[in-house]
Design a protein around this motif. Structure first.
Motif, PDB file in Angstrom:
ATOM      1  N   GLN A  33      37.048  31.373  36.584  1.00  0.00           N
ATOM      2  CA  GLN A  33      37.420  31.108  35.202  1.00  0.00           C
ATOM      3  C   GLN A  33      36.233  30.773  34.289  1.00  0.00           C
ATOM      4  O   GLN A  33      36.274  31.047  33.100  1.00  0.00           O
ATOM      5  CB  GLN A  33      38.428  29.962  35.191  1.00  0.00           C
ATOM      6  CG  GLN A  33      38.950  29.566  33.854  1.00  0.00           C
ATOM      7  CD  GLN A  33      40.043  28.522  33.988  1.00  0.00           C
ATOM      8  OE1 GLN A  33      40.761  28.488  34.975  1.00  0.00           O
ATOM      9  NE2 GLN A  33      40.174  27.675  32.988  1.00  0.00           N
ATOM     10  N   GLU A  34      35.170  30.209  34.828  1.00  0.00           N
ATOM     11  CA  GLU A  34      34.058  29.785  33.978  1.00  0.00           C
ATOM     12  C   GLU A  34      33.120  30.918  33.561  1.00  0.00           C
ATOM     13  O   GLU A  34      32.187  30.700  32.810  1.00  0.00           O
ATOM     14  CB  GLU A  34      33.236  28.670  34.637  1.00  0.00           C
ATOM     15  CG  GLU A  34      32.394  29.108  35.821  1.00  0.00           C
ATOM     16  CD  GLU A  34      33.022  28.837  37.165  1.00  0.00           C
ATOM     17  OE1 GLU A  34      32.381  29.127  38.184  1.00  0.00           O
ATOM     18  OE2 GLU A  34      34.163  28.342  37.212  1.00  0.00           O
ATOM     19  N   GLU A  35      33.355  32.142  34.048  1.00  0.00           N
ATOM     20  CA  GLU A  35      32.480  33.251  33.660  1.00  0.00           C
ATOM     21  C   GLU A  35      33.279  34.377  33.013  1.00  0.00           C
ATOM     22  O   GLU A  35      34.437  34.597  33.317  1.00  0.00           O
ATOM     23  CB  GLU A  35      31.624  33.715  34.841  1.00  0.00           C
ATOM     24  CG  GLU A  35      32.353  33.982  36.137  1.00  0.00           C
ATOM     25  CD  GLU A  35      32.921  35.379  36.218  1.00  0.00           C
ATOM     26  OE1 GLU A  35      32.535  36.248  35.423  1.00  0.00           O
ATOM     27  OE2 GLU A  35      33.774  35.593  37.078  1.00  0.00           O
ATOM     28  N   ALA A  36      32.624  35.083  32.097  1.00  0.00           N
ATOM     29  CA  ALA A  36      33.291  35.991  31.158  1.00  0.00           C
ATOM     30  C   ALA A  36      33.955  37.217  31.779  1.00  0.00           C
ATOM     31  O   ALA A  36      34.810  37.828  31.135  1.00  0.00           O
ATOM     32  CB  ALA A  36      32.293  36.441  30.088  1.00  0.00           C
ATOM     33  N   PHE A  41      39.173  33.897  31.980  1.00  0.00           N
ATOM     34  CA  PHE A  41      38.129  33.276  31.154  1.00  0.00           C
ATOM     35  C   PHE A  41      38.652  32.794  29.803  1.00  0.00           C
ATOM     36  O   PHE A  41      38.306  31.709  29.341  1.00  0.00           O
ATOM     37  CB  PHE A  41      36.968  34.267  30.953  1.00  0.00           C
ATOM     38  CG  PHE A  41      35.841  33.735  30.132  1.00  0.00           C
ATOM     39  CD1 PHE A  41      35.032  32.712  30.608  1.00  0.00           C
ATOM     40  CD2 PHE A  41      35.566  34.261  28.880  1.00  0.00           C
ATOM     41  CE1 PHE A  41      33.966  32.229  29.860  1.00  0.00           C
ATOM     42  CE2 PHE A  41      34.509  33.788  28.121  1.00  0.00           C
ATOM     43  CZ  PHE A  41      33.714  32.765  28.609  1.00  0.00           C
ATOM     44  N   THR A  42      39.488  33.574  29.160  1.00  0.00           N
ATOM     45  CA  THR A  42      39.997  33.203  27.830  1.00  0.00           C
ATOM     46  C   THR A  42      41.320  32.442  27.893  1.00  0.00           C
ATOM     47  O   THR A  42      41.913  32.165  26.856  1.00  0.00           O
ATOM     48  CB  THR A  42      40.168  34.451  26.939  1.00  0.00           C
ATOM     49  OG1 THR A  42      41.052  35.365  27.597  1.00  0.00           O
ATOM     50  CG2 THR A  42      38.834  35.116  26.674  1.00  0.00           C
ATOM     51  N   GLY A  82      39.507  34.141  42.014  1.00  0.00           N
ATOM     52  CA  GLY A  82      40.009  35.186  42.875  1.00  0.00           C
ATOM     53  C   GLY A  82      38.896  35.973  43.527  1.00  0.00           C
ATOM     54  O   GLY A  82      37.743  35.929  43.095  1.00  0.00           O
ATOM     55  N   VAL A  83      39.261  36.683  44.583  1.00  0.00           N
ATOM     56  CA  VAL A  83      38.339  37.566  45.280  1.00  0.00           C
ATOM     57  C   VAL A  83      38.929  38.967  45.249  1.00  0.00           C
ATOM     58  O   VAL A  83      40.038  39.199  45.739  1.00  0.00           O
ATOM     59  CB  VAL A  83      38.120  37.117  46.741  1.00  0.00           C
ATOM     60  CG1 VAL A  83      37.266  38.134  47.496  1.00  0.00           C
ATOM     61  CG2 VAL A  83      37.482  35.737  46.785  1.00  0.00           C
ATOM     62  N   GLN A 149      30.646  42.290  31.423  1.00  0.00           N
ATOM     63  CA  GLN A 149      30.202  40.936  31.120  1.00  0.00           C
ATOM     64  C   GLN A 149      29.882  40.188  32.409  1.00  0.00           C
ATOM     65  O   GLN A 149      30.505  40.438  33.442  1.00  0.00           O
ATOM     66  CB  GLN A 149      31.289  40.173  30.353  1.00  0.00           C
ATOM     67  CG  GLN A 149      31.604  40.797  29.011  1.00  0.00           C
ATOM     68  CD  GLN A 149      32.693  40.019  28.289  1.00  0.00           C
ATOM     69  OE1 GLN A 149      33.603  39.491  28.903  1.00  0.00           O
ATOM     70  NE2 GLN A 149      32.586  39.954  26.966  1.00  0.00           N
ATOM     71  N   ALA A 150      28.938  39.262  32.319  1.00  0.00           N
ATOM     72  CA  ALA A 150      28.544  38.423  33.467  1.00  0.00           C
ATOM     73  C   ALA A 150      28.189  39.267  34.683  1.00  0.00           C
ATOM     74  O   ALA A 150      28.425  38.869  35.818  1.00  0.00           O
ATOM     75  CB  ALA A 150      29.651  37.418  33.794  1.00  0.00           C
TER      76      ALA A 150
END
Length: 189
Positions: A33-36, A41-42, A82-83, A149-150
């Motif tokens: 969750q902490e990466e875009a 993320f949102t 998640g993976v 992203q990311a």
């Protein structure tokens, strides 16, 4: 982190009372969750609700309206982790049959209808610890692929000695057939 620990585990699908489709996970990617690049993320939406749910459930989404992508929810409830299962090697089948998220989902018959399914023998899909990693060879850690992203976060892992990996890092050659790792069947463990 769960993603590298899934390398070498079996994904099992019960086909009938005494028949199974089994394959060894050889490539994964992690999302948080902490990466875009994470769907959470949102924040929480009807589309990504499962990703915020119970660890151990499938989170399956449709990518570009074409391919189903199979993830396993990890971490804790109410936090999107998640993976993505990127590739699975299946003994006795073409080494590329489940090499990539869309092919993997297709081979195991997984689609959005299985979203939020708990992995358990009672639900006909589950995971089982597999082969000893020291016999399998090195695990490569690198950046994720297919995202915008990311993309520089090194949260993708794959089994170097497997010919079923979807995409290798530059300079990592596909092992020859006589030097590659061969997946066992469940009965061979």
């Amino acid at each position: 982190m769960v993603a590298p620990n899934l390398i070498g585990c079996f994904l099992i699908k019960r086909l009938s009372k005494n028949s199974y489709l089994t394959g060894v996970i050889v490539e994964t990617e992690a999302y948080s969750q902490e990466e875009a690049s994470c769907h959470g993320f949102t924040g929480r939406t009807p589309r990504n609700e499962t990703l915020f749910g119970d660890p151990g459930n499938f989170y399956i989404y449709l990518s570009y309206g074409i391919n189903n992508c199979v993830n396993i929810v990890t971490g804790k409830k109410n936090w999107a982790n998640g993976v993505l299962l990127r590739s699975i090697a299946i003994k006795g089948e073409n080494e590329r049959i489940a090499s990539g998220p869309g092919l993997l989902a297709k081979r195991f018959g997984l689609n959005r209808n299985f979203d939020n399914l708990t992995l358990s023998p009672a639900n006909d899909f589950w995971l089982k610890e597999g082969d000893n990693l020291t016999r399998m060879g090195n695990i490569v850690q690198t950046t994720r692929i297919g995202i915008s992203q990311a993309k520089d976060i090194p949260w993708r892992w794959y089994l170097k000695s497997s010919r079923s990996v979807s995409k290798r890092v530059k300079g990592d050659r596909i092992p020859s057939k006589n030097k590659c790792w061969t997946p066992p069947t469940l009965e061979e463990l």
